[in-house]
Motif scaffolding. Sequence first.
Motif, mmCIF file in Angstrom:
data_model
loop_
_atom_site.group_PDB
_atom_site.id
_atom_site.type_symbol
_atom_site.label_atom_id
_atom_site.label_comp_id
_atom_site.label_asym_id
_atom_site.label_seq_id
_atom_site.Cartn_x
_atom_site.Cartn_y
_atom_site.Cartn_z
ATOM 1 N N SER A 51 0.848 -1.157 0.052
ATOM 2 C CA SER A 51 -0.007 -0.159 0.040
ATOM 3 C C SER A 51 0.903 1.141 0.086
ATOM 4 C CB SER A 51 -1.009 0.012 1.259
ATOM 5 O OG SER A 51 -1.566 1.273 1.224
ATOM 6 N N GLY A 52 0.686 2.201 -0.820
ATOM 7 C CA GLY A 52 1.767 3.116 -0.924
ATOM 8 C C GLY A 52 1.038 4.783 -1.097
ATOM 9 N N LEU A 53 1.954 5.627 -0.992
ATOM 10 C CA LEU A 53 1.548 6.842 -1.012
ATOM 11 C C LEU A 53 2.917 7.694 -1.280
ATOM 12 C CD1 LEU A 53 -0.444 9.154 0.154
ATOM 13 C CD2 LEU A 53 0.857 9.094 2.285
ATOM 14 N N THR A 54 2.676 8.520 -2.546
ATOM 15 C CA THR A 54 3.707 9.488 -3.004
ATOM 16 C C THR A 54 3.509 10.871 -2.914
ATOM 17 O OG1 THR A 54 3.168 9.212 -5.293
ATOM 18 C CG2 THR A 54 4.653 7.563 -4.489
ATOM 19 N N LEU A 68 6.145 6.858 0.526
ATOM 20 C CA LEU A 68 5.987 5.876 1.487
ATOM 21 C C LEU A 68 5.040 4.420 1.194
ATOM 22 C CD1 LEU A 68 6.766 8.467 3.274
ATOM 23 C CD2 LEU A 68 4.817 7.912 4.854
ATOM 24 N N PHE A 69 5.496 3.556 1.627
ATOM 25 C CA PHE A 69 4.593 2.384 1.430
ATOM 26 C C PHE A 69 5.074 1.462 2.508
ATOM 27 C CE2 PHE A 69 8.164 -0.188 -0.771
ATOM 28 C CZ PHE A 69 9.039 0.846 -1.436
ATOM 29 N N PHE A 70 4.074 0.419 2.664
ATOM 30 C CA PHE A 70 4.223 -0.683 3.672
ATOM 31 C C PHE A 70 3.772 -1.974 2.968
ATOM 32 C CE2 PHE A 70 0.335 1.100 5.709
ATOM 33 C CZ PHE A 70 -0.677 0.287 5.198
ATOM 34 N N GLY A 71 4.379 -3.351 3.300
ATOM 35 C CA GLY A 71 3.948 -4.445 2.260
ATOM 36 C C GLY A 71 4.216 -5.612 3.177
ATOM 37 N N ALA A 103 6.397 -5.238 6.492
ATOM 38 C CA ALA A 103 7.587 -4.435 6.349
ATOM 39 C C ALA A 103 7.091 -2.829 5.711
ATOM 40 C CB ALA A 103 8.182 -4.935 5.002
ATOM 41 N N SER A 104 7.648 -1.898 6.249
ATOM 42 C CA SER A 104 7.500 -0.469 5.967
ATOM 43 C C SER A 104 8.671 0.073 5.187
ATOM 44 C CB SER A 104 7.292 0.339 7.276
ATOM 45 O OG SER A 104 8.376 0.332 8.058
ATOM 46 N N GLU A 156 10.242 3.774 3.202
ATOM 47 C CA GLU A 156 10.307 5.471 2.869
ATOM 48 C C GLU A 156 11.240 5.654 2.438
ATOM 49 O OE1 GLU A 156 9.766 8.103 6.257
ATOM 50 O OE2 GLU A 156 9.800 9.738 4.889
#
Lengths: 394, 394, 394, 394
Positions: free
Chosen positions: D217-220, D254-257, D265-266, D268
């Motif tokens: 899940s990500g954010l830019t 930013l993303f985590f998975g 896992a996170s 940045e």
Amino acid sequence: MVNQDTPELGVGLVGYAFMGATHSHAWRTAPRFFDLPLRPRLAALAGRDRTAVRAAAERMGWAAVETDWRALIARDDVQLVDICTPGDTHAEIALAALEAGKHVLCEKPLANSVAEAEAMAAAAEKARERGLRAMVGFSYRRVPAVALARQMVAEGRLGTIRHVRAVYLQDWITDPEFPLTWRLRKERAGSGALGDIGAHIVDLTQFVTGQLITGVSGLTETFVRERPLPQAAAGLSATGGEERGEVTVDDAALFFGRLSGGALASFEATRFASGRKNAMRIEINGSLGSLAFDFESMNELLFHDETLPAREAGFRRILATEPTHPYAGAWWPPGHGLGYDHTFVHQAKDLVEAIAEERDAEPTFADGLRVQRVLAAVEASAADRSVWTPVPGA
Amino acid sequence: MVNQDTPELGVGLVGYAFMGATHSHAWRTAPRFFDLPLRPRLAALAGRDRTAVRAAAERMGWAAVETDWRALIARDDVQLVDICTPGDTHAEIALAALEAGKHVLCEKPLANSVAEAEAMAAAAEKARERGLRAMVGFSYRRVPAVALARQMVAEGRLGTIRHVRAVYLQDWITDPEFPLTWRLRKERAGSGALGDIGAHIVDLTQFVTGQLITGVSGLTETFVRERPLPQAAAGLSATGGEERGEVTVDDAALFFGRLSGGALASFEATRFASGRKNAMRIEINGSLGSLAFDFESMNELLFHDETLPAREAGFRRILATEPTHPYAGAWWPPGHGLGYDHTFVHQAKDLVEAIAEERDAEPTFADGLRVQRVLAAVEASAADRSVWTPVPGA
Amino acid sequence: MVNQDTPELGVGLVGYAFMGATHSHAWRTAPRFFDLPLRPRLAALAGRDRTAVRAAAERMGWAAVETDWRALIARDDVQLVDICTPGDTHAEIALAALEAGKHVLCEKPLANSVAEAEAMAAAAEKARERGLRAMVGFSYRRVPAVALARQMVAEGRLGTIRHVRAVYLQDWITDPEFPLTWRLRKERAGSGALGDIGAHIVDLTQFVTGQLITGVSGLTETFVRERPLPQAAAGLSATGGEERGEVTVDDAALFFGRLSGGALASFEATRFASGRKNAMRIEINGSLGSLAFDFESMNELLFHDETLPAREAGFRRILATEPTHPYAGAWWPPGHGLGYDHTFVHQAKDLVEAIAEERDAEPTFADGLRVQRVLAAVEASAADRSVWTPVPGA
Amino acid sequence: MVNQDTPELGVGLVGYAFMGATHSHAWRTAPRFFDLPLRPRLAALAGRDRTAVRAAAERMGWAAVETDWRALIARDDVQLVDICTPGDTHAEIALAALEAGKHVLCEKPLANSVAEAEAMAAAAEKARERGLRAMVGFSYRRVPAVALARQMVAEGRLGTIRHVRAVYLQDWITDPEFPLTWRLRKERAGSGALGDIGAHIVDLTQFVTGQLITGVSGLTETFVRERPLPQAAAGLSATGGEERGEVTVDDAALFFGRLSGGALASFEATRFASGRKNAMRIEINGSLGSLAFDFESMNELLFHDETLPAREAGFRRILATEPTHPYAGAWWPPGHGLGYDHTFVHQAKDLVEAIAEERDAEPTFADGLRVQRVLAAVEASAADRSVWTPVPGA
């Protein structure tokens, strides 16, 4: 950078162990990253065993070999003699090289005795009139963080210096079965931790502060007095046999002293600090600020600015990888650290520039002599109930 | 924990400045977190100025006040006299208290001279036969990380100790305009950095290693020799006036020595280390491992285990907040650190337990005397060209 | 400081486990170090088991006990109700206390659901008109280094904030045999790492930046889904039996979000970070500087000043023990650190002052509600493929 | 080491900016410190501007130049094509080189799109049958501390992995006046922080854990959307003019998975973390231990051994300079650190060995494709309300 029109500087190297490898790397690499006025040429490598020296020359990139350092000095294609042998041979080689009209780079410590060092410094002073440069290899001066520290002290950022505390901590002989290599024998190495690593922190202190150590009180100790004789001429990791011999140098040395500017300084050099691998550390406290450095984190310089409000003051970690930091601009972007070998590249660069620009290549043999005198004073004090012992000429 | 059926232990405190506040906090707090065999009662506080001592007593929780410490000692409801005054009064008060049959807790340094310390230790030894306890307040022994260090050394985790390096770095008088408070006057404080903070690292070294310092070579310095006289009797933050007076104690002291087990040890105590606020640090290197501590990170102990494969060895940061760590189990969950004042709570607890269990309360006055003798040897050495000076009785 | 003429503030405490102990310490200690306008009186302690609560009251210094919290609220000598019970009881007790005209201090998280938190915030808003204060116990706001961070951000020292990264790392349940205590049961604790420690970093972020989290994307996980049932009602260190039960809360939660000022923020709360004991960390990067904090080194604040020349810039370690730092002036000299419990002393002080000065006691119940809404948004997102979920009211 | 009888491996390099310089250094240096089965020969350097490429070739030690990379590929004396150009040209050059029967080393990220990366991986797979090697330049795998971390995870020292947190923090474009260089333009660079440095932490995570990221899940965000156009084609330090252009890549991601083994896992990646110069960090928490690494201290690996008694456990700082550490034995004694460029020397060594030994050169193009797919999933998620997005093939 390297340009085929740039005049060459023929380098001849004596010795090809650990130090020889670092110097070879430096001569190969310096012209790739710095725009040098002379183009170093790895002309010849000298060593006693022809097979071994040939293999080393091929591996390290030297064009020719000699089995006698005198022959190396005599070569026409050698203008600079680089001495990477144990300390007991420094004086003889350096004196001969200067006599033969060659520039000299000599590994530290300059010599195994003050008398030798004095002769070398005198010869260097004479050779200077003939345009020759003589430099001693205190390569740690060329760590960017250390060079930055010196700049900041010179700019007055620390104010009046009150304290220096310098240690050089290693642990490679804590095991009593570590063999009696040449570094543990007085006739080759001159002294133990004192001359090998203590020399570095003495030079570092005098370099960074710009002051001399004027007197000392010292103490030395050999914790393990007998060790197995080495089974083969080998490096740091040699293993020993059943026969044992006497350790004739110090395992550790402690001393304190005063600097010419009034500061107190404490020093410790040891090979018995378990867990400390190469912790050459210095902290300097002045009326306006403090600096701290640890070679195990060689890309960092800690700085405390006493002139800031106490509310927001504290030791800051400067990553000495900015383009504005000494040497760093030639390498990688900020935050991409340098390693041990880069200091030798910087040393090669500075020496080549000094030769081309006909100015002193610091640290000069006189600087090396100043270190030697401090070490001798420490030994004299340690031998006489740690009594305060002035350093001659300081 | 506190229980109304638990017998009381009446405490009388002399002095109510910084140290008095920490001790008061400790007496109030210890029974709330530790299950003590005696219930400390804050019986009376002594100070010369009736108004000030009354205000202090109310603020700090003392039931009564006295304006003469002799009256405090004479009180029936006081079984333990806690001495938090400057060093020049320690001997007189402690001797009187012991004479009067009271247990004593005396702040460090034990006294301002070896002669006084000897008299105190002798009196404590005699009083011991009457069941009285006499403890000196080296409270840093009660930092959990420090107590853990001592345990690990005692368990043999460090093997043969080779090196100790201990420093106590502060910077509160780097400003030459900081006034001439009582801590800078020999007649009150006995000595400067040496006795105030050097005493701590001497005790710490002897405590953690379980060895004595047998001889020393020392150097002391007063960087700022004149300071403004304070305008009011005040604490650390007093401001000075226009009149100036002579600083009669050392600003910094450097010394090195040998321990009874053969190790080398170096020491530095200074109030001129800009940026270092309360850096009481000790590192110990042994044949099997090393330990390092810095009071500025008081909840951490660094440990290097030399017996691990080199591939995975290194200094580890033990957060000394586990239930299995000394004192820590009485407080918060792991990772929730303690502060400076907790060491005094632990000290109070240990003293109360020693009294109840009729055993020595360490550090005893004899321990305090041992520290005093080291400090005296440092001063003697510093006064005589840093010559090696044995420590009597060690 | 405490003065017999100062009016009293009767405190009644509900709950006497770990949190009850810290609050009791705070009420006892605050008036000893801070000059409070009201004198806290430890009036009564409530707990269901009369024997246990009596023992606790004696140990912790409470004058009376109640076995029903309703009775405690009804007491005339209680003006402030301090709630230290698990989250499922917060709303009922707090609403009753406010209704009865008492000030309230409620441990975090404010409640186990947004609905409860909304009711509490609404009740607090109404009670505010009657002069009542309602504070939620995000005690980490009162770490001096954290309060300093907020000051520096508010002063503009960081410029425009671009990034926040906050984690709260613990490791106390990595062992699958750790028992199923109340903190691992949804019906008591509401949620797991998310509500227990994630709540802290949400509040910390909003407090230090002065901004709200406007939306989030989240992920939660329960690594160990069955655990032994605890054999006795016990604390963190309880041991389990053979019977097993389901873990109904999260072991770890990851989320990222946006702040009202445009920054990106990432968050992680976990009880499975082996070796991290109580690592509540936050780093904030702004256009003019950065700040970093780690509770495991709670007396330090790292600050990078981007406005300095790059040559001398770097993260500096501010030891937050200066008299000019928030709260620190009441305690010890510089470099003498504080511990976990001091934050509760500061919280008590601030609440008492707010009551006396008739102003809001921050963090208010509205602040607690804001945290609760973020946590609920994280849970909603985690339950729906991590989809971006706005936080209502932000 | 280098031996004239060792067969040569002709290298052709495309691109001679920052990355070209590091690769050139690596090709020159690897055979001096490692005993390679093939002797790299710096055959030819390609670049569009003949004057510039000639100067670069002389400075960097290349024997010949080409102004068209196709001509370089066509040379008989080139067996290996090393691609150091911006990402938009990777696919075309690599495909042509493989087609022409050359081994390939391609800088990361493998390509600017998944489609390109898939084509490259397919071509590499086909070429593999013809004995060709295709490696992608995730050089950080060759930091000794990182390679050690992978070894330790593979040996099971961490047990079941629960958490990874990886960040790559830089700050070189925090100044809004920093110009719009090619790295800030989507058509050249593909993406911003995500592809440039986010790629590294994705590869690092998959390399060290040996697991794949299965969903994200990500954010830019692009904080500064317009920047001055650069006045000259220049490096990181270019200055801008008055005309402005649009920034078309992300400034931060930013993303985590989740990992294939069940861990969270996170991640940045940002160029706006003021004061963080090249902080590529990873921490891994497992049931038996934890590891942590920060490239700004690249010679250190932190390790926590959860199997030790809590009393003596803690993160230990392993100085990855022991002879038993990956790559380190070829260099200096313990404690003498390496720098950024050494990772490229190690990469060259590993690639040469793989070619000689006819085995895959990891990271392969397939590994590079796996990274690309994660980055694409992050972008897809970021474009669709951060919704959870599976990574194809993982």
